[in-house]
Design a protein around this motif. Structure first.
Motif, PDB file in Angstrom:
ATOM      1  N   LEU A 200       0.841  -1.213   0.000  1.00 45.29           N
ATOM      2  CA  LEU A 200       0.000   0.000   0.000  1.00 45.29           C
ATOM      3  C   LEU A 200       0.871   1.257   0.000  1.00 45.29           C
ATOM      4  O   LEU A 200       0.593   2.213  -0.735  1.00 45.29           O
ATOM      5  CB  LEU A 200      -0.910   0.024   1.230  1.00 45.29           C
ATOM      6  CG  LEU A 200      -2.175  -0.814   1.117  1.00 45.29           C
ATOM      7  CD1 LEU A 200      -2.996  -0.702   2.396  1.00 45.29           C
ATOM      8  CD2 LEU A 200      -3.023  -0.365  -0.082  1.00 45.29           C
ATOM      9  N   LEU A 201       1.904   1.242   0.815  1.00 45.13           N
ATOM     10  CA  LEU A 201       2.812   2.402   0.871  1.00 45.13           C
ATOM     11  C   LEU A 201       3.477   2.625  -0.484  1.00 45.13           C
ATOM     12  O   LEU A 201       3.612   3.763  -0.951  1.00 45.13           O
ATOM     13  CB  LEU A 201       3.875   2.198   1.955  1.00 45.13           C
ATOM     14  CG  LEU A 201       3.365   2.268   3.398  1.00 45.13           C
ATOM     15  CD1 LEU A 201       4.416   1.718   4.364  1.00 45.13           C
ATOM     16  CD2 LEU A 201       3.023   3.714   3.780  1.00 45.13           C
ATOM     17  N   ALA A 202       3.877   1.528  -1.144  1.00 46.06           N
ATOM     18  CA  ALA A 202       4.529   1.640  -2.455  1.00 46.06           C
ATOM     19  C   ALA A 202       3.553   2.188  -3.493  1.00 46.06           C
ATOM     20  O   ALA A 202       3.916   3.044  -4.311  1.00 46.06           O
ATOM     21  CB  ALA A 202       5.080   0.282  -2.890  1.00 46.06           C
ATOM     22  N   MET A 203       2.299   1.718  -3.440  1.00 47.54           N
ATOM     23  CA  MET A 203       1.299   2.195  -4.418  1.00 47.54           C
ATOM     24  C   MET A 203       1.014   3.683  -4.212  1.00 47.54           C
ATOM     25  O   MET A 203       0.899   4.447  -5.165  1.00 47.54           O
ATOM     26  CB  MET A 203      -0.003   1.380  -4.296  1.00 47.54           C
ATOM     27  CG  MET A 203       0.122  -0.054  -4.773  1.00 47.54           C
ATOM     28  SD  MET A 203       0.681  -0.191  -6.500  1.00 47.54           S
ATOM     29  CE  MET A 203       2.403  -0.573  -6.295  1.00 47.54           C
ATOM     30  N   GLU A 204       0.915   4.098  -2.933  1.00 51.54           N
ATOM     31  CA  GLU A 204       0.683   5.521  -2.627  1.00 51.54           C
ATOM     32  C   GLU A 204       1.838   6.373  -3.144  1.00 51.54           C
ATOM     33  O   GLU A 204       1.634   7.439  -3.714  1.00 51.54           O
ATOM     34  CB  GLU A 204       0.582   5.722  -1.103  1.00 51.54           C
ATOM     35  CG  GLU A 204      -0.770   5.337  -0.532  1.00 51.54           C
ATOM     36  CD  GLU A 204      -0.740   5.301   0.999  1.00 51.54           C
ATOM     37  OE1 GLU A 204      -1.642   4.671   1.574  1.00 51.54           O
ATOM     38  OE2 GLU A 204       0.196   5.870   1.605  1.00 51.54           O
ATOM     39  N   ARG A 205       3.032   5.865  -2.956  1.00 49.48           N
ATOM     40  CA  ARG A 205       4.226   6.623  -3.350  1.00 49.48           C
ATOM     41  C   ARG A 205       4.301   6.745  -4.870  1.00 49.48           C
ATOM     42  O   ARG A 205       4.615   7.810  -5.402  1.00 49.48           O
ATOM     43  CB  ARG A 205       5.448   5.878  -2.806  1.00 49.48           C
ATOM     44  CG  ARG A 205       6.640   6.690  -2.685  1.00 49.48           C
ATOM     45  CD  ARG A 205       6.550   7.673  -1.524  1.00 49.48           C
ATOM     46  NE  ARG A 205       7.678   8.587  -1.603  1.00 49.48           N
ATOM     47  CZ  ARG A 205       7.647   9.772  -2.175  1.00 49.48           C
ATOM     48  NH1 ARG A 205       6.522  10.248  -2.669  1.00 49.48           N
ATOM     49  NH2 ARG A 205       8.722  10.516  -2.264  1.00 49.48           N
ATOM     50  N   LEU A 206       4.018   5.623  -5.571  1.00 47.41           N
ATOM     51  CA  LEU A 206       4.053   5.661  -7.040  1.00 47.41           C
ATOM     52  C   LEU A 206       2.996   6.614  -7.575  1.00 47.41           C
ATOM     53  O   LEU A 206       3.251   7.375  -8.511  1.00 47.41           O
ATOM     54  CB  LEU A 206       3.822   4.257  -7.611  1.00 47.41           C
ATOM     55  CG  LEU A 206       5.048   3.348  -7.677  1.00 47.41           C
ATOM     56  CD1 LEU A 206       4.655   1.972  -8.179  1.00 47.41           C
ATOM     57  CD2 LEU A 206       6.148   3.950  -8.569  1.00 47.41           C
TER      58      LEU A 206
END
Ligand code: DC
Length: 216
Positions: A200-206
């Protein structure tokens, strides 16, 4: 995007980093394996892992093919790795290789102790993964037993605690969270739950990077 995952021994960094890299289609670099490889090549040559000159020479001639050697995973090599990793000349010799791998398109996931603070301070997502000492010792014991090592919990607990202390208190690139790292305490969490949180953190960052806002 570069993702860095730092934290103490046996916190679950490797499992998470490998899975995150595969899901994102990124290259994965286990930076601990680099220090382990230097330590193992020294031990194999009968060298002393606290000798700076000798350790630096092994770091400068490191063969990346060694990183997949199953012999790197034992506790004796882990302990020697923590010793060679405290030597500034060793860390300097290994920096360019780590940064080259981190720059691989379309992205990279690195795990270790200083990947978010020293190796890639510009990383777009930094995670700091921890867990209580007892739980980490139990996980390490399980891993070592599955590889045939016959150890007891108190021994492994003492080893893990000593290694953490050395990694946290050394002068060069000590283990610490980057100021902009997100901390995940994995105590009592399943590997799946840890992965979901990181994903989730990676998707938010992307998404933030695509909007051009950087997301911070
Ligand atoms: O993550 P690991 O147990 O494989 O790492 C072995 C040792 O290598 C660890 O005790 C400290 C050192 N290390 C380091 O100093 N910096 C890194 N980025 C990764 C590992």
């Amino acid at each position: 995007m570069i993702v860095t995952i730092d934290g103490p021994a046996a916190a679950g960094k490797g499992t998470l980093a490998r899975r995150l890299a595969a899901a994102l289609g990124y290259v994965y670099l286990d930076t601990g394996a680099i220090y382990r490889a230097v330590a193992k090549s020294m031990l194999d040559a009968g060298g002393d892992p606290d000798d700076p000159g000798e350790a630096a020479a092994h770091a400068q001639t490191l063969d990346p093919a060694m990183l997949d050697d199953p012999g790197l995973r034992g506790e004796a090599v882990g302990d020697a790795a923590s010793r060679v990793a405290a030597l500034p000349a060793v860390r300097t010799a290994l920096l360019a290789f780590q940064r080259r791998v981190a720059a691989t398109p379309p992205g990279a996931v690195l795990d270790g102790r200083d990947t978010g603070t020293v190796v890639c301070p510009e990383a777009e997502l930094k995670l700091f993964v921890t867990a209580g000492l007892e739980e980490r010792a139990r996980r390490r014991l399980e891993e070592l037993r599955s590889k045939g090592e016959t150890l007891m919990l108190p021994e492994v607990l003492a080893e893990v605690a000593a290694r953490d202390s050395r990694d946290r208190t050394r002068l060069t690139a000590p283990l610490r969270p980057a100021d902009d790292a997100v901390e995940i305490d994995t105590t009592g969490m399943t590997p799946d739950a840890v992965f979901q949180r990181a994903w989730l953190l990676a998707m938010e960052r992307l998404a933030a990077l695509q909007r051009g806002s950087g997301g911070r």
